[in-house]
Design an enzyme around this catalytic site. Structure first.
Site, PDB file in Angstrom:
ATOM      1  N   GLY A  32      16.018   6.900  20.892  1.00  0.00           N
ATOM      2  CA  GLY A  32      15.425   6.875  22.081  1.00  0.00           C
ATOM      3  C   GLY A  32      16.268   7.582  23.158  1.00  0.00           C
ATOM      4  O   GLY A  32      16.284   7.313  24.384  1.00  0.00           O
ATOM      5  N   ALA A  33      16.841   8.941  22.822  1.00  0.00           N
ATOM      6  CA  ALA A  33      17.872   9.451  23.672  1.00  0.00           C
ATOM      7  C   ALA A  33      17.290  10.605  24.543  1.00  0.00           C
ATOM      8  O   ALA A  33      17.911  11.182  25.196  1.00  0.00           O
ATOM      9  CB  ALA A  33      18.982   9.907  22.825  1.00  0.00           C
ATOM     10  N   GLY A  36      15.478   7.774  29.982  1.00  0.00           N
ATOM     11  CA  GLY A  36      16.129   6.229  30.294  1.00  0.00           C
ATOM     12  C   GLY A  36      17.454   5.945  29.890  1.00  0.00           C
ATOM     13  O   GLY A  36      18.239   6.857  30.011  1.00  0.00           O
ATOM     14  N   GLY A  38      18.516   5.507  26.825  1.00  0.00           N
ATOM     15  CA  GLY A  38      19.347   6.017  25.770  1.00  0.00           C
ATOM     16  C   GLY A  38      19.838   7.654  26.115  1.00  0.00           C
ATOM     17  O   GLY A  38      20.931   8.006  25.868  1.00  0.00           O
ATOM     18  N   SER A 160      16.584  -7.782  25.522  1.00  0.00           N
ATOM     19  CA  SER A 160      16.187  -7.907  26.954  1.00  0.00           C
ATOM     20  C   SER A 160      16.295  -9.311  27.098  1.00  0.00           C
ATOM     21  O   SER A 160      16.367 -10.213  26.303  1.00  0.00           O
ATOM     22  CB  SER A 160      14.780  -7.563  26.923  1.00  0.00           C
ATOM     23  OG  SER A 160      14.249  -7.942  28.191  1.00  0.00           O
ATOM     24  N   TYR A 185       5.920  -8.080  23.655  1.00  0.00           N
ATOM     25  CA  TYR A 185       7.010  -7.294  24.116  1.00  0.00           C
ATOM     26  C   TYR A 185       8.245  -8.088  23.842  1.00  0.00           C
ATOM     27  O   TYR A 185       9.211  -7.973  23.209  1.00  0.00           O
ATOM     28  CB  TYR A 185       6.973  -6.575  25.301  1.00  0.00           C
ATOM     29  CG  TYR A 185       8.388  -6.034  25.673  1.00  0.00           C
ATOM     30  CD1 TYR A 185       8.978  -4.839  25.227  1.00  0.00           C
ATOM     31  CD2 TYR A 185       9.105  -6.761  26.864  1.00  0.00           C
ATOM     32  CE1 TYR A 185      10.314  -4.237  25.678  1.00  0.00           C
ATOM     33  CE2 TYR A 185      10.240  -6.088  27.096  1.00  0.00           C
ATOM     34  CZ  TYR A 185      10.714  -4.998  26.686  1.00  0.00           C
ATOM     35  OH  TYR A 185      12.047  -4.436  27.066  1.00  0.00           O
TER      36      TYR A 185
END
Length: 314
Positions: A32-33, A36, A38, A160, A185
């Site tokens: 996920g880079a 955000g 990442g 989280s 989530y």
């Protein structure tokens, strides 16, 4: 969220990326880079000399990020590896390609989705659980050999603070009964935390242990906040702009978890501010439910069933 007895960087004024040691000679995989947390993580690792593999679903966006990083930091060693964490075949292909590296020193399991409407994958898992946990479970298992070729391998599981409100029903991974995006989530983030803790337990008896470290970003304003569906998504976008800390601050715990020497397996890193919502990274105490060894064992087995990937498959 109480501070642990472990490393507490705030005692020295607050850890920032400027305090990160040089990372030359080390290889990092960051999922996920392209945006955000990442993106910030990849950027700082590259800026400090690390070789960074951007493990991303959209290869074109990944190449654009890699090009920007190379322009910004001349000599930066950044490459793209395409992986769709909702597709086990894609994960296997990416792991095979990454497995050709001499070694991988750190895997940062960062990618995720948030607050989407109910849908189920072909394997029968609700999409939050599939993208946030199951894809990373499979990727980590398949990268085990290349990680063990590092002298000090590390896996960072990004969770989280909402994991503390999550509930895992391993008999209903499709969420076929009452579904809310927030509950799903939170459950997926609990799965991330349980996996990180369970991996740490299993690696304690390994002759060449992989250090499993967990991190959470507090409340951070990232593009993931803008992608939620429905009224919850609208509320997240407004709240993120008004109250959340920047992605640069939110990425600090996972950067600390990825690079700080001496962190023990099972360490959990989060912001030092009130309620763990913002601030500089420190080690904090992981919730009791995430540390439950029976839940860890059951999640591990269920994850193997759902992905078709068993630890040691590669």
């Amino acid at each position: 969220m109480p501070t642990d007895s472990g490393t507490n960087a705030s005692r020295q004024g607050g850890w920032t990326a400027d305090r990160m040691a040089a990372q030359e000679g080390r290889t990092f995989v960051v999922t996920g880079a392209t945006s955000g947390l990442g993106l910030v993580t990849a950027r700082e690792l590259a800026a400090h000399g690390g070789r960074v593999l951007l493990a991303v679903r959209d290869a074109a966006r990944g190449e654009a990020v890699a090009s920007t990083l190379r322009r910004t930091y001349p000599g930066a060693d950044v490459e793209v590896r395409r992986v769709d964490l909702l597709d086990v075949d894609s994960i296997r292909r990416a792991a095979a390609e990454i497995g050709e590296e001499e070694s991988v020193d750190v895997l940062v399991n960062n990618a995720g989705i948030s607050m989407v409407e109910h849908s189920v994958t072909a394997q029968g898992a609700e999409r939050h659980l599939a993208a946030n946990h199951l894809g990373h479970f499979a990727l980590t298992a398949l990268l085990e050999p290349v990680l063990r070729r590092s002298p000090a391998p590390r896996v960072v599981s990004v969770t989280s603070y909402l994991h503390e409100k999550g509930e895992l029903d391993l008999d209903d991974v499709a969420w076929s009964r009452k579904y809310t995006p927030l509950a799903a989530y939170s459950a997926s983030k609990l799965a991330n935390a349980v996996f990180g803790a369970e991996l740490a337990r299993r690696e304690r008896s390994s002759p060449s242990p992989i250090t499993s470290v967990l991190a959470h970003p507090g409340y951070s304003n990232t593009p993931m906040q803008s992608k939620g569906d429905g009224l919850m998504g609208i509320a997240m976008r407004v709240s993120g702009r008004l109250f959340a800390q920047s992605p640069e601050m939110g990425a600090l715990p996972q950067l600390f978890a990825a690079t700080e020497p001496g962190l023990a397996g099972g360490s959990y890193v989060g912001p030092d501010g009130r309620g763990g919502r913002s601030g500089h990274p420190v080690t904090v105490r992981l919730s009791a439910v995430a540390r439950d060894p029976e839940l860890g064992r059951r999640l591990w087995e269920r994850s193997q069933q759902l992905t078709g990937v068993r630890w040691g498959d590669a």
